[in-house]
Motif scaffolding. Structure first.
Motif, mmCIF file in Angstrom:
data_model
loop_
_atom_site.group_PDB
_atom_site.id
_atom_site.type_symbol
_atom_site.label_atom_id
_atom_site.label_comp_id
_atom_site.label_asym_id
_atom_site.label_seq_id
_atom_site.Cartn_x
_atom_site.Cartn_y
_atom_site.Cartn_z
ATOM 1 N N VAL A 164 0.837 -1.201 0.000
ATOM 2 C CA VAL A 164 0.000 0.000 0.000
ATOM 3 C C VAL A 164 0.873 1.253 0.000
ATOM 4 C CG1 VAL A 164 -1.725 1.296 1.311
ATOM 5 C CG2 VAL A 164 -1.918 -1.190 1.132
ATOM 6 N N GLU A 167 2.689 1.858 -3.434
ATOM 7 C CA GLU A 167 1.763 2.367 -4.444
ATOM 8 C C GLU A 167 1.522 3.864 -4.242
ATOM 9 O OE1 GLU A 167 -0.813 2.915 -7.544
ATOM 10 O OE2 GLU A 167 0.616 1.286 -7.158
ATOM 11 N N ASP A 184 -6.589 7.805 -0.397
ATOM 12 C CA ASP A 184 -6.626 6.436 -0.917
ATOM 13 C C ASP A 184 -5.743 5.510 -0.079
ATOM 14 O OD1 ASP A 184 -8.316 7.312 -2.872
ATOM 15 O OD2 ASP A 184 -6.819 7.307 -4.481
ATOM 16 N N TYR A 185 -4.571 6.011 0.300
ATOM 17 C CA TYR A 185 -3.657 5.240 1.149
ATOM 18 C C TYR A 185 -4.343 4.873 2.462
ATOM 19 C CZ TYR A 185 0.186 4.646 4.529
ATOM 20 O OH TYR A 185 1.017 4.203 5.527
ATOM 21 N N ARG A 188 -7.138 2.194 1.857
ATOM 22 C CA ARG A 188 -6.582 0.867 1.543
ATOM 23 C C ARG A 188 -5.936 0.242 2.761
ATOM 24 N NH1 ARG A 188 -2.784 0.092 -3.363
ATOM 25 N NH2 ARG A 188 -3.338 -2.078 -2.927
ATOM 26 N N THR A 191 -8.687 -1.053 5.209
ATOM 27 C CA THR A 191 -9.362 -2.244 4.690
ATOM 28 C C THR A 191 -8.451 -3.463 4.718
ATOM 29 O OG1 THR A 191 -10.722 -0.881 3.232
ATOM 30 C CG2 THR A 191 -10.553 -3.218 2.702
ATOM 31 N N THR A 192 -7.220 -3.292 4.245
ATOM 32 C CA THR A 192 -6.290 -4.410 4.150
ATOM 33 C C THR A 192 -5.906 -4.953 5.519
ATOM 34 O OG1 THR A 192 -5.381 -3.456 2.122
ATOM 35 C CG2 THR A 192 -4.078 -5.159 3.198
#
Length: 201
Positions: A164, A167, A184-185, A188, A191-192
């Motif tokens: 993550v 990216e 976005d980071y 993610r 969630t991850t």
């Protein structure tokens, strides 16, 4: 005790000065084009003094690794009751990102830092080594939390965070809007790591 405290503060000040000077030179000219002797001269210390504070040249740029490891281990050891080790790490990383903390680096002002890393194979190799050290430290801390397989949980957690984070860094290097990238980071990461926490807590 007071004398010892002054001595430790002086050592920390010298260490910070050497690292600050080195980082400035690296950002200006690139890691591979700056010698340790140049750093020592610019920092007004002897060359052996540099290595007394930093085992390797690469650690002059990655000087905040000890702080990162300490924060991660503390997040696990001091987590609130009912919070899993993975969830505690997630909370810490989100907090650092929201603050724009230097240990998060998900901001446009860190673009040059990552350009320097991308330009140097020795720095990339050292980053991988430090990530392994961090994984081991996480596994050791998790071993005291009741996690069934702390080594596997730590490996999955670090791999997820690395994926993550890289990216997000790629997008920062591509000059995307840092606000969008950071959001976005954050999403993610939550969630991850929530998925890993659910499976391995």
């Amino acid at each position: 005790m007071e004398h010892q405290g002054r001595r430790e503060r002086k050592k920390a000040e010298v260490r910070a000065r050497i690292s600050d000077v080195a980082t400035g030179l690296f950002l200006e000219r690139g890691f591979d084009d700056v010698s340790v002797s140049e750093i020592a001269e610019a920092a007004d210390v002897a060359r052996p003094t540099v290595f007394a504070h930093f085992a390797r040249k690469e650690d002059l740029l990655f000087d905040r690794y000890p702080e990162a490891e300490a924060l991660v281990v503390a997040a696990i050891n001091n987590r609130p009751e009912g919070t899993s080790a993975v969830a505690a790490l997630s909370d810490l990383l989100i907090e650092l990102s929201d603050q724009g903390h230097p240990l998060s680096t998900i901001r446009a002002r860190f673009r040059r830092f990552w350009e320097v890393v991308a330009e140097s194979r020795p720095l990339q190799a050292r980053a991988r080594e430090l990530l392994q050290h961090l994984e081991d430290a996480i596994a050791d801390a998790m071993a005291h939390t009741g996690v069934a397989d702390p080594q596997l949980t730590a490996a999955l957690t670090v791999a997820a965070v690395r994926t993550v984070h890289l990216e997000a860094i790629r997008r920062i290097l591509a000059t995307e809007d840092e606000t969008v990238v950071a959001a976005d980071y954050r999403a993610r990461l939550i969630t991850t790591l929530a998925s890993i926490a659910q499976l391995h807590s």
